[in-house]
Write a protein that holds these residues in place. Structure first.
Motif, PDB file in Angstrom:
ATOM      1  N   GLN A  28       0.891  -0.910   0.068  1.00 37.60           N
ATOM      2  CA  GLN A  28       0.036   0.124  -0.039  1.00 37.60           C
ATOM      3  C   GLN A  28       0.735   1.220  -0.043  1.00 37.60           C
ATOM      4  OE1 GLN A  28      -2.875   0.939   3.230  1.00 37.60           O
ATOM      5  NE2 GLN A  28      -4.166   0.639   1.740  1.00 37.60           N
ATOM      6  N   ILE A  29       2.126   1.005   0.821  1.00 44.48           N
ATOM      7  CA  ILE A  29       2.938   2.450   0.615  1.00 44.48           C
ATOM      8  C   ILE A  29       3.426   2.629  -0.710  1.00 44.48           C
ATOM      9  CG2 ILE A  29       5.263   2.941   1.534  1.00 44.48           C
ATOM     10  CD1 ILE A  29       4.690   1.612   3.968  1.00 44.48           C
ATOM     11  N   ILE A  30       3.818   1.603  -1.543  1.00 45.62           N
ATOM     12  CA  ILE A  30       4.298   1.641  -2.798  1.00 45.62           C
ATOM     13  C   ILE A  30       3.376   2.062  -3.683  1.00 45.62           C
ATOM     14  CG2 ILE A  30       5.033   0.069  -4.808  1.00 45.62           C
ATOM     15  CD1 ILE A  30       6.481  -1.838  -2.723  1.00 45.62           C
ATOM     16  N   ASN A  31       1.984   1.571  -3.648  1.00 46.57           N
ATOM     17  CA  ASN A  31       1.075   1.873  -4.554  1.00 46.57           C
ATOM     18  C   ASN A  31       0.449   3.289  -4.239  1.00 46.57           C
ATOM     19  OD1 ASN A  31      -1.122   1.307  -2.981  1.00 46.57           O
ATOM     20  ND2 ASN A  31      -1.314  -0.474  -3.525  1.00 46.57           N
ATOM     21  N   THR A  32       0.744   3.911  -3.346  1.00 47.90           N
ATOM     22  CA  THR A  32       0.052   5.079  -2.793  1.00 47.90           C
ATOM     23  C   THR A  32       1.335   6.329  -2.896  1.00 47.90           C
ATOM     24  OG1 THR A  32      -1.303   4.038  -1.153  1.00 47.90           O
ATOM     25  CG2 THR A  32      -0.951   6.372  -0.894  1.00 47.90           C
ATOM     26  N   PHE A  33       2.273   6.140  -2.121  1.00 43.49           N
ATOM     27  CA  PHE A  33       3.230   7.343  -2.145  1.00 43.49           C
ATOM     28  C   PHE A  33       4.238   7.338  -3.444  1.00 43.49           C
ATOM     29  CE2 PHE A  33       2.847   6.411   2.257  1.00 43.49           C
ATOM     30  CZ  PHE A  33       3.250   7.728   3.104  1.00 43.49           C
ATOM     31  N   ILE A  34       4.378   6.440  -4.197  1.00 44.21           N
ATOM     32  CA  ILE A  34       5.094   6.498  -5.465  1.00 44.21           C
ATOM     33  C   ILE A  34       4.152   7.333  -6.596  1.00 44.21           C
ATOM     34  CG2 ILE A  34       6.061   5.228  -7.291  1.00 44.21           C
ATOM     35  CD1 ILE A  34       7.439   3.376  -5.403  1.00 44.21           C
ATOM     36  N   PRO A  35       2.671   6.839  -6.622  1.00 46.89           N
ATOM     37  CA  PRO A  35       2.114   7.467  -7.587  1.00 46.89           C
ATOM     38  C   PRO A  35       1.674   9.076  -7.363  1.00 46.89           C
ATOM     39  CG  PRO A  35       0.868   5.269  -7.090  1.00 46.89           C
ATOM     40  CD  PRO A  35       2.314   5.546  -6.049  1.00 46.89           C
ATOM     41  N   PHE A  36       1.716   9.166  -5.820  1.00 45.80           N
ATOM     42  CA  PHE A  36       1.661  10.721  -5.626  1.00 45.80           C
ATOM     43  C   PHE A  36       2.634  11.545  -6.191  1.00 45.80           C
ATOM     44  CE2 PHE A  36       2.430  13.713  -2.376  1.00 45.80           C
ATOM     45  CZ  PHE A  36       1.802  14.895  -2.532  1.00 45.80           C
ATOM     46  N   PHE A  37       3.891  11.144  -5.717  1.00 45.89           N
ATOM     47  CA  PHE A  37       4.905  11.905  -6.196  1.00 45.89           C
ATOM     48  C   PHE A  37       5.300  12.057  -7.817  1.00 45.89           C
ATOM     49  CE2 PHE A  37       6.830  10.310  -1.858  1.00 45.89           C
ATOM     50  CZ  PHE A  37       6.492  11.518  -1.402  1.00 45.89           C
ATOM     51  N   LEU A  38       4.887  11.166  -8.360  1.00 52.13           N
ATOM     52  CA  LEU A  38       4.824  11.107 -10.091  1.00 52.13           C
ATOM     53  C   LEU A  38       3.902  11.855 -10.571  1.00 52.13           C
ATOM     54  CD1 LEU A  38       5.310   7.102 -10.898  1.00 52.13           C
ATOM     55  CD2 LEU A  38       7.100   9.157 -10.876  1.00 52.13           C
ATOM     56  N   LEU A  39       2.642  11.823  -9.758  1.00 50.60           N
ATOM     57  CA  LEU A  39       1.723  12.771 -10.202  1.00 50.60           C
ATOM     58  C   LEU A  39       1.711  14.313  -9.986  1.00 50.60           C
ATOM     59  CD1 LEU A  39      -1.416  10.507  -9.222  1.00 50.60           C
ATOM     60  CD2 LEU A  39      -1.119  11.465 -11.460  1.00 50.60           C
ATOM     61  N   TRP A  40       2.307  14.401  -8.753  1.00 54.96           N
ATOM     62  CA  TRP A  40       2.861  15.805  -8.394  1.00 54.96           C
ATOM     63  C   TRP A  40       3.770  16.457  -9.458  1.00 54.96           C
ATOM     64  CZ3 TRP A  40       5.725  19.890  -7.348  1.00 54.96           C
ATOM     65  CH2 TRP A  40       5.412  20.818  -6.546  1.00 54.96           C
ATOM     66  N   TYR A  41       4.805  15.519  -9.647  1.00 49.94           N
ATOM     67  CA  TYR A  41       5.711  15.906 -10.876  1.00 49.94           C
ATOM     68  C   TYR A  41       5.259  16.108 -12.179  1.00 49.94           C
ATOM     69  CZ  TYR A  41      10.016  16.061 -13.945  1.00 49.94           C
ATOM     70  OH  TYR A  41      10.768  16.389 -14.843  1.00 49.94           O
ATOM     71  N   ALA A  42       4.309  15.311 -12.539  1.00 51.88           N
ATOM     72  CA  ALA A  42       3.587  15.404 -13.819  1.00 51.88           C
ATOM     73  C   ALA A  42       2.893  16.583 -13.971  1.00 51.88           C
ATOM     74  CB  ALA A  42       2.566  14.002 -14.147  1.00 51.88           C
ATOM     75  N   ALA A  43       1.983  16.888 -12.741  1.00 53.32           N
ATOM     76  CA  ALA A  43       1.261  18.258 -12.720  1.00 53.32           C
ATOM     77  C   ALA A  43       2.423  19.391 -13.083  1.00 53.32           C
ATOM     78  CB  ALA A  43       0.619  18.392 -11.220  1.00 53.32           C
ATOM     79  N   TYR A  44       3.411  19.236 -12.194  1.00 59.07           N
ATOM     80  CA  TYR A  44       4.516  20.515 -12.350  1.00 59.07           C
ATOM     81  C   TYR A  44       4.909  20.557 -14.011  1.00 59.07           C
ATOM     82  CZ  TYR A  44       9.127  22.571 -12.877  1.00 59.07           C
ATOM     83  OH  TYR A  44      10.175  23.487 -13.172  1.00 59.07           O
TER      84      TYR A  44
END
Length: 340
Positions: A28-44
């Motif tokens: 759950q850590i892997i499928n939550t934290f990693i997508p969050f950081f990737l989505l944040w970078y993609a938004a930037y």
């Protein structure tokens, strides 16, 4: 209606779901934290393409931040990892991302669980809810303050920013040193991350991405907490009549959401089960519901029916129902008629 025999044996029923799985927690850590950081970078990254695309990605990142908050929430209950220290470390780190100090929030939330639905023990970690009589006994200014607090524009508009940006930055009265230090550490972590990102990408880009992520996730978080206890048929009782099982199964909602929303919100919609036993990790709440008729007998609220909760502002002890402010006029008229 809840079966009385099952109600009396609830500890035996729920015990099978109260053991955290390290494997499932790590996944759950892997499928939550990693997508969050990737989505944040993609938004930037998308700022140079279209801000509408940025907002779309920010909405998804906000959903992941809500899911991070649920992990934080489980850590506060000691239900995410079997190890207490692991819960504290992950809880503190996820608390920095969600702007919630771990020890402070754990204290107030544990009080909320112990007092939810108890009319004599309200006031910590819950939604400010007055009875009709209490409201009428208030001076005009406090009545106005209560009306403003219960106004949806204030509660879901200004509320999240006030709670997450201001209220959680200060220690509660009587907090011990460990809790105080944790709050200071959380505040430092928030400022350090924000400052670093502003230095790397610029403060405008940071606000254009983090602004909608924060506002959307905060609104969702406050709405979920609100609708979990402010709904048609909820439960409030005086201390001498208050019952833990009734407070959980009748006073905490089963928010029946589409599966994708249950995933983003970490199954917190099964709130009746969570309040019965906060030791159940979020990834087992749906299993407990599906495998036990006792929990299925709880009437659900849906996305559509939950909107009615916006009209509920005040508790009437006679009807044992949440009512709107319009009911106060009816109440006063009946009181006047009964005295004539």
């Amino acid at each position: 209606m809840i079966d009385q025999n099952k109600k009396e044996n609830w500890r035996e029923i729920i015990a099978a779901y109260g053991r955290p799985s390290v494997k499932r927690s790590v996944w759950q850590i892997i499928n939550t934290f990693i997508p969050f950081f990737l989505l944040w970078y993609a938004a930037y990254w998308s700022l140079s393409v279209s801000y509408w695309l940025t907002l779309g990605l920010a909405c998804l990142a906000a959903g992941m931040l809500v899911r991070i908050f649920i992990i934080f929430h489980d850590c506060c209950h000691g239900s995410f990892f079997p190890n207490r220290r692991a819960n504290e470390v992950l809880g503190t780190l996820s608390g920095i991302l969600t702007c919630c100090p771990f020890h402070q929030w754990r204290h107030s939330h544990s009080v909320h669980h112990a007092t939810s639905g108890n009319l004599d023990r309200r006031g910590t970690g819950d939604i400010w809810t007055l009875t009709v009589e209490e409201y009428l006994a208030l001076p005009r200014l406090k009545r106005l303050a209560y009306r403003l607090y219960r106004n949806p524009l204030v509660m879901f508009g200004l509320g999240p920013s006030y709670i997450f940006l201001i209220e959680y930055r200060f220690n509660r009265k009587g907090a011990k040193m460990k809790e105080r230090l944790n709050t200071y550490l959380t505040n430092f972590g928030i400022v350090a991350i924000a400052g670093l990102l502003c230095w790397i990408i610029g403060w405008k880009a940071f606000l254009l991405v983090q602004g909608p992520v924060f506002l959307i996730s905060g609104l969702i978080g406050v709405w979920l907490f609100y609708v979990q206890h402010q709904f048609e048929g909820t439960y409030f009782e005086k201390d001498e009549k208050w019952d833990h099982v009734d407070a959980a199964l009748r006073g905490s909602s089963f928010y029946k959401l589409p599966k994708v929303l249950h995933w983003f919100t970490g199954n917190i919609g099964f709130h009746h089960i969570h309040h019965l036993s906060p030791r159940v990790p979020n990834y087992y709440l749906n299993h407990a519901h599906e495998e036990n008729r006792m929990f299925q007998d709880v009437a659900p609220i849906t996305l559509l029916s939950s909107l009615k909760s916006l009209n509920y502002r005040i508790w009437d002890e006679n009807r044992k129902k949440l009512m709107g402010f319009g009911y106060i006029k009816q109440f006063l008229m009946k009181e006047k008629e009964s005295t004539q």
